[in-house]
Write a protein that holds these residues in place. Structure first.
Motif, short mmCIF file in Angstrom:
data_model
loop_
_atom_site.label_atom_id
_atom_site.label_comp_id
_atom_site.label_asym_id
_atom_site.label_seq_id
_atom_site.Cartn_x
_atom_site.Cartn_y
_atom_site.Cartn_z
N ALA A 85 0.84 -1.19 0.00
CA ALA A 85 0.00 0.00 0.00
C ALA A 85 0.88 1.25 0.00
CB ALA A 85 -0.92 0.00 1.23
N ASP A 86 0.94 1.90 -1.14
CA ASP A 86 1.77 3.11 -1.28
C ASP A 86 3.18 2.87 -0.75
OD1 ASP A 86 0.11 5.82 -2.13
OD2 ASP A 86 -1.14 4.24 -1.28
N GLY A 138 -4.40 13.76 1.18
CA GLY A 138 -5.12 13.77 -0.09
C GLY A 138 -6.31 14.70 -0.08
N SER A 139 -6.81 15.02 -1.27
CA SER A 139 -7.87 16.01 -1.42
C SER A 139 -9.19 15.58 -0.78
CB SER A 139 -8.09 16.32 -2.90
OG SER A 139 -8.51 15.15 -3.60
N ASP A 195 -0.73 10.26 -4.79
CA ASP A 195 0.53 10.06 -4.06
C ASP A 195 1.70 10.52 -4.91
OD1 ASP A 195 2.61 9.31 -2.48
OD2 ASP A 195 2.22 7.16 -2.55
N THR A 196 2.30 11.64 -4.51
CA THR A 196 3.50 12.12 -5.17
C THR A 196 4.74 11.85 -4.33
OG1 THR A 196 3.20 14.32 -4.19
CG2 THR A 196 2.28 13.95 -6.37
N ARG A 197 4.55 11.51 -3.05
CA ARG A 197 5.69 11.24 -2.18
C ARG A 197 6.49 10.06 -2.70
NH1 ARG A 197 4.81 10.47 4.21
NH2 ARG A 197 4.23 12.65 3.92
N SER A 198 5.80 9.06 -3.25
CA SER A 198 6.49 7.86 -3.72
C SER A 198 6.97 7.99 -5.16
CB SER A 198 5.56 6.64 -3.58
OG SER A 198 5.17 6.47 -2.25
N HIS A 214 -0.49 9.88 -0.10
CA HIS A 214 0.32 8.81 0.50
C HIS A 214 -0.41 8.13 1.65
CE1 HIS A 214 4.06 6.67 1.05
NE2 HIS A 214 4.04 6.95 2.34
N ASP A 215 -1.09 8.90 2.48
CA ASP A 215 -1.81 8.33 3.63
C ASP A 215 -3.18 7.84 3.19
OD1 ASP A 215 -2.70 7.63 6.11
OD2 ASP A 215 -2.79 9.66 6.91
#
Length: 343
Positions: A182-183, A229-230, A292-295, A319-320
């Protein structure tokens, strides 16, 4: 005879002298300020020294080869179409604990599956385990599954927890019914030479900043919301403030603080080698937040290394993912686990 008087200084000379005085005063003020800041930081750190450990607000402990593994359990509350659905084990990521799954775990349990969440060493309430070796952490997860008598669960690893999830399946496939990343891609993050980070981590100001961040909800709640997230409302209002406080509480333990600040000099994080991820043979699946842009671009890497398994992309989630869309995350876990039950 009266000697001739010296000519008055030129405009340039007066400017240089004035500039020199200003610079000397600025340096003096800066030195005094740094001394005062250092004294304040050292004294503040001494006054706010945290306890080495705190008792968890929920859950229990399992003794696994002398390690106290903290876990939470949500018993199945709904009926499942299968007579014997696989339980689910949830593993949190970096700077996370079982708190990260409290919104979604009851929703998975309502589908008719027993749900467990384990704290990985170094971030939550688990005590006495290695924090730097992915193999030892995978062994600990497998030992916890056996100690609690959980029959071949589907193990879901979020973010860094995906590496431990993959390792558990790789080295203990007999204990695992399937895995969901997951992410998390189980890859290393190359931070380069950590010498300068280790030096910064040892400064008293770094400890002060860490304690301010973990203790002031208006700071950490904004950071947590930023990775959600939005569609995320988990950190809104009074309930969101309480969630942020619960999230940060295990990070206020002295043992966790030392572990996190001490890790600053490492060049990477817990991870699997590419060939190790590819060698996982139990049923596999992916859940990913669409925002998710962190990954980075690691979703495609995860697909490739896991053999393009079934996946669920969750809209409105970053991400969360499990707090951005708890219901969608639970539905994704349930659907993917159903496919593994039939494997």
């Amino acid at each position: 005879m009266t000697p001739p008087s010296a000519p008055p200084p030129s405009g340039d000379c007066r400017f240089l002298r004035r500039t020199g005085r200003i610079l000397r005063r600025a340096v003096l003020v800066g030195v005094v300020g740094l001394v005062l800041l250092t004294v304040a930081s050292v004294v503040g750190n001494a006054v706010t020294t945290p306890p080495d450990t705190l008792e968890p607000e929920a859950g229990a402990y399992a003794d696994v080869s002398g390690v106290a593994v903290h876990y939470e359990h949500w018993a199945a509350t709904g009926k499942h179409t299968s007579a014997d659905p696989a339980p689910v084990v949830l593993l949190p990521g970096f700077a996370e604990s079982t708190v990260a799954f409290r919104a979604t775990a009851p929703l998975i349990a309502a589908q008719g599956r027993d749900v467990y969440a384990f704290d990985l060493p170094g971030f939550g309430y688990t005590r006495g385990a290695d924090t730097e070796d992915v193999r030892l952490q995978a062994d600990l997860v497998a030992g916890s599954i056996r100690a609690l008598g959980i029959p071949r669960p589907v193990v879901v690893g979020h973010s860094l927890g995906a590496a431990v999830t993959g390792g558990t399946a790789l080295w203990h496939p007999e204990d695992v019914g399937g895995v969901i990343f997951a992410d998390g891609d189980a890859q290393d993050l190359n931070f380069g030479d950590g010498t300068w980070r280790a030096r910064i981590a040892r400064l008293p100001y770094t400890t002060s900043a860490y304690r301010i961040f973990t203790r002031f909800t208006w700071l950490n709640r904004a950071a947590l919301a930023g990775s959600c997230g939005s569609a995320c409302t988990a950190f809104h209002g009074d309930d969101g403030a309480r969630l942020a406080q619960q999230w940060m509480r295990p990070l206020m333990q002295g043992d966790v603080e030392h572990s996190l600040l001490g890790s600053a000099g490492r060049s990477g994080i817990l991870h699997l080698q590419e060939d190790q991820t590819r060698a996982v043979t139990v049923p596999r699946a992916i859940i990913w937040g669409a925002e998710d842009t962190r990954s980075g671009g690691s979703l495609q890497d995860t697909r490739d290394r896991l053999g393009h398994p079934e996946e669920r992309i969750v809209d409105g989630a970053a991400h969360d993912v499990m707090n951005a869309q708890p219901r969608a995350f639970a539905d994704a876990v349930g659907a993917l686990a159903d496919g593994m039950d039939r494997h």
